[in-house]
Design a protein around this motif. Structure first.
Motif, PDB file in Angstrom:
ATOM      1  N   PRO A  41      27.919  -6.862  37.393  1.00 21.24           N
ATOM      2  CA  PRO A  41      27.618  -5.785  38.351  1.00 21.24           C
ATOM      3  C   PRO A  41      28.711  -4.720  38.383  1.00 21.24           C
ATOM      4  CG  PRO A  41      27.360  -7.962  39.356  1.00 21.24           C
ATOM      5  CD  PRO A  41      27.954  -8.191  38.002  1.00 21.24           C
ATOM      6  N   ASN A  42      29.931  -5.086  38.036  1.00 20.21           N
ATOM      7  CA  ASN A  42      31.032  -4.101  38.016  1.00 20.21           C
ATOM      8  C   ASN A  42      30.903  -3.141  36.829  1.00 20.21           C
ATOM      9  OD1 ASN A  42      31.682  -6.465  36.350  1.00 20.21           O
ATOM     10  ND2 ASN A  42      33.583  -5.392  35.913  1.00 20.21           N
ATOM     11  N   ALA A  43      29.995  -3.445  35.914  1.00 24.04           N
ATOM     12  CA  ALA A  43      29.808  -2.589  34.731  1.00 24.04           C
ATOM     13  C   ALA A  43      28.331  -2.229  34.592  1.00 24.04           C
ATOM     14  CB  ALA A  43      30.312  -3.313  33.482  1.00 24.04           C
TER      15      ALA A  43
ATOM     16  N   PRO B 129      39.530  14.960  37.296  1.00 23.40           N
ATOM     17  CA  PRO B 129      40.410  13.795  37.431  1.00 23.40           C
ATOM     18  C   PRO B 129      40.984  13.709  38.847  1.00 23.40           C
ATOM     19  CG  PRO B 129      41.484  15.549  36.198  1.00 23.40           C
ATOM     20  CD  PRO B 129      40.091  16.005  36.455  1.00 23.40           C
ATOM     21  N   LYS B 130      41.354  12.479  39.258  1.00 25.37           N
ATOM     22  CA  LYS B 130      42.004  12.326  40.572  1.00 25.37           C
ATOM     23  C   LYS B 130      43.471  12.735  40.436  1.00 25.37           C
ATOM     24  CE  LYS B 130      39.157   8.207  41.328  1.00 25.37           C
ATOM     25  NZ  LYS B 130      38.544   8.133  39.972  1.00 25.37           N
ATOM     26  N   ASP B 131      44.030  13.269  41.511  1.00 21.21           N
ATOM     27  CA  ASP B 131      45.452  13.603  41.486  1.00 21.21           C
ATOM     28  C   ASP B 131      46.229  12.401  42.034  1.00 21.21           C
ATOM     29  OD1 ASP B 131      47.972  14.591  41.550  1.00 21.21           O
ATOM     30  OD2 ASP B 131      47.555  16.215  42.981  1.00 21.21           O
TER      31      ASP B 131
ATOM     32  N   ARG C 187      42.025  12.887  31.843  1.00 27.17           N
ATOM     33  CA  ARG C 187      41.291  11.622  31.734  1.00 27.17           C
ATOM     34  C   ARG C 187      40.828  11.132  33.111  1.00 27.17           C
ATOM     35  NH1 ARG C 187      40.956   7.046  33.286  1.00 27.17           N
ATOM     36  NH2 ARG C 187      42.796   7.459  34.551  1.00 27.17           N
ATOM     37  N   LYS C 188      39.623  10.671  33.164  1.00 25.05           N
ATOM     38  CA  LYS C 188      39.086  10.098  34.398  1.00 25.05           C
ATOM     39  C   LYS C 188      38.022   9.078  34.011  1.00 25.05           C
ATOM     40  CE  LYS C 188      36.814  14.057  33.441  1.00 25.05           C
ATOM     41  NZ  LYS C 188      37.518  15.033  32.570  1.00 25.05           N
ATOM     42  N   SER C 189      37.724   8.189  34.933  1.00 20.70           N
ATOM     43  CA  SER C 189      36.664   7.219  34.675  1.00 20.70           C
ATOM     44  C   SER C 189      35.324   7.911  34.862  1.00 20.70           C
ATOM     45  CB  SER C 189      36.798   6.035  35.641  1.00 20.70           C
ATOM     46  OG  SER C 189      37.988   5.337  35.377  1.00 20.70           O
TER      47      SER C 189
ATOM     48  N   ALA D 197      34.279   7.778  29.621  1.00 22.83           N
ATOM     49  CA  ALA D 197      34.446   6.337  29.438  1.00 22.83           C
ATOM     50  C   ALA D 197      35.077   5.738  30.690  1.00 22.83           C
ATOM     51  CB  ALA D 197      35.331   6.066  28.227  1.00 22.83           C
ATOM     52  N   THR D 198      34.885   4.454  30.864  1.00 22.11           N
ATOM     53  CA  THR D 198      35.522   3.737  31.989  1.00 22.11           C
ATOM     54  C   THR D 198      35.950   2.354  31.533  1.00 22.11           C
ATOM     55  OG1 THR D 198      34.140   4.810  33.666  1.00 22.11           O
ATOM     56  CG2 THR D 198      35.134   2.734  34.297  1.00 22.11           C
ATOM     57  N   TRP D 199      37.172   1.972  31.884  1.00 19.23           N
ATOM     58  CA  TRP D 199      37.629   0.591  31.697  1.00 19.23           C
ATOM     59  C   TRP D 199      36.895  -0.247  32.722  1.00 19.23           C
ATOM     60  CZ3 TRP D 199      43.300  -0.768  30.378  1.00 19.23           C
ATOM     61  CH2 TRP D 199      43.564  -2.124  30.580  1.00 19.23           C
ATOM     62  N   THR D 200      36.076  -1.200  32.322  1.00 21.34           N
ATOM     63  CA  THR D 200      35.523  -2.133  33.307  1.00 21.34           C
ATOM     64  C   THR D 200      36.123  -3.518  33.023  1.00 21.34           C
ATOM     65  OG1 THR D 200      33.480  -2.700  32.118  1.00 21.34           O
ATOM     66  CG2 THR D 200      33.390  -0.778  33.564  1.00 21.34           C
TER      67      THR D 200
HETATM   68  C1  LIG Z   1      42.291  -3.112  34.954  1.00 19.16           C
HETATM   69  C2  LIG Z   1      41.189  -2.163  35.387  1.00 19.16           C
HETATM   70  C3  LIG Z   1      39.972  -2.687  35.736  1.00 19.16           C
HETATM   71  C4  LIG Z   1      38.937  -1.832  36.115  1.00 19.16           C
HETATM   72  N1  LIG Z   1      37.711  -2.372  36.382  1.00 19.16           N
HETATM   73  C5  LIG Z   1      36.687  -1.544  36.697  1.00 19.16           C
HETATM   74  C6  LIG Z   1      35.385  -2.088  36.876  1.00 19.16           C
HETATM   75  O1  LIG Z   1      35.177  -3.282  36.754  1.00 19.16           O
HETATM   76  N2  LIG Z   1      34.368  -1.227  37.165  1.00 19.16           N
HETATM   77  C7  LIG Z   1      34.582   0.119  37.294  1.00 19.16           C
HETATM   78  O2  LIG Z   1      33.611   0.835  37.557  1.00 19.16           O
HETATM   79  N3  LIG Z   1      35.809   0.673  37.107  1.00 19.16           N
HETATM   80  C8  LIG Z   1      36.861  -0.138  36.811  1.00 19.16           C
HETATM   81  N4  LIG Z   1      38.098   0.401  36.567  1.00 19.16           N
HETATM   82  C9  LIG Z   1      38.302   1.854  36.703  1.00 19.16           C
HETATM   83  C10 LIG Z   1      39.027   2.165  37.998  1.00 19.16           C
HETATM   84  O3  LIG Z   1      38.164   2.013  39.081  1.00 19.16           O
HETATM   85  C11 LIG Z   1      39.591   3.609  37.903  1.00 19.16           C
HETATM   86  O4  LIG Z   1      40.502   3.696  36.840  1.00 19.16           O
HETATM   87  C12 LIG Z   1      40.281   4.027  39.211  1.00 19.16           C
HETATM   88  O5  LIG Z   1      39.349   4.187  40.245  1.00 19.16           O
HETATM   89  C13 LIG Z   1      41.028   5.332  39.040  1.00 19.16           C
HETATM   90  O6  LIG Z   1      40.145   6.371  38.651  1.00 19.16           O
HETATM   91  P1  LIG Z   1      40.350   7.189  37.299  1.00 19.16           P
HETATM   92  O7  LIG Z   1      40.284   6.228  36.141  1.00 19.16           O
HETATM   93  O8  LIG Z   1      39.215   8.173  37.301  1.00 19.16           O
HETATM   94  O9  LIG Z   1      41.683   7.842  37.370  1.00 19.16           O
HETATM   95  C14 LIG Z   1      39.152  -0.431  36.184  1.00 19.16           C
HETATM   96  C15 LIG Z   1      40.385   0.082  35.817  1.00 19.16           C
HETATM   97  C16 LIG Z   1      41.385  -0.770  35.403  1.00 19.16           C
HETATM   98  C17 LIG Z   1      42.713  -0.197  34.953  1.00 19.16           C
END
Ligand SMILES: Cc1cc2nc3c(=O)[nH]c(=O)nc-3n(C[C@H](O)[C@H](O)[C@H](O)COP(=O)(O)O)c2cc1C
Length: 193
Positions: free
Chosen positions: A85-87, A180-182, A31-33, A138-141
């Protein structure tokens, strides 16, 4: 039961459960963002599988305060990409799922005002893992606890006042291969014997 019958009966089950365990760990570690997507729409079965995984998460007192908004409306995704902007990648995502909490779910008390975020975080992680398993990106934003981000989503989706967005998760088929990041770091572990 004789030995051969025992082996014939249970060996495939052991083998299967080990296979399943390895699959789960592979997905967790892969899993990775992912923030760049193809335009290809996501089939409804995959969306349902991600939602089912999310709803399989643990939940304090089993209140299950999570609520999910599945957004494919282009105008809404593009508007949100400008307001958040973060998303920004929402502009190019065929789908986003907003994970929200119903702060009035169950028998709400002061603890529940905090606990919904924990339950919804567990659901979000399950959803991200399911996306990875389905070869989606997918990415949690982050939305909660930032009032301006919460308000942007409340307005865009006309959320009632008991529904608070925790995050918005853009989802799509990944545009490119990513690793994925280590993050393994033994220094973060304390063993208590
Ligand atoms: C609570 C939380 C908030 C986050 N918010 C953002 C965000 O606003 N925008 C974004 O691009 N990534 C966001 N992320 C993704 C993180 O940047 C990402 O999980 C982190 O850099 C580690 O990378 P990985 O998910 O690939 O392991 C968020 C992750 C978490 C858990």
């Amino acid at each position: 039961m004789n030995k051969i019958l025992f082996l014939l009966t249970f060996l495939p089950i052991f083998a299967m459960s080990q296979e399943a365990a390895r699959d789960a760990l592979t997905v967790i570690h892969q899993r990775k963002s992912v923030k760049e997507y193809l335009d290809t729409p996501i089939p409804e079965e995959k969306i349902e599988m991600m939602l089912k995984a999310a709803m399989a998460a643990p939940s304090s007192r089993n209140v299950q305060p999570w609520r999910f908004y599945v957004v494919t409306n282009r105008a809404i995704l593009e508007k949100l990409s400008k307001q958040l902007p973060n998303a920004a990648m929402l502009a190019h995502a065929p789908l986003a799922i907003v994970v929200c909490g119903d702060i009035k779910a169950g028998n709400p008390n002061r603890d529940q005002e905090i606990i919904w975020t924990l339950d919804c975080s567990a659901a979000s992680q399950n959803l991200l893992l399911a996306a990875e398993a389905l070869e989606l990106g997918a990415t949690w934003t982050g939305v909660y606890p930032f009032q301006d981000r919460i308000q942007a989503i409340v307005n865009a989706l006309s959320l009632p006042e008991n529904i608070i967005p925790l995050n918005i998760i853009p989802i799509g088929y990944p545009l490119k291969d990513e690793s994925p990041k280590d993050k393994w770091d033994l220094k973060k572990v304390t063993w208590v014997d």
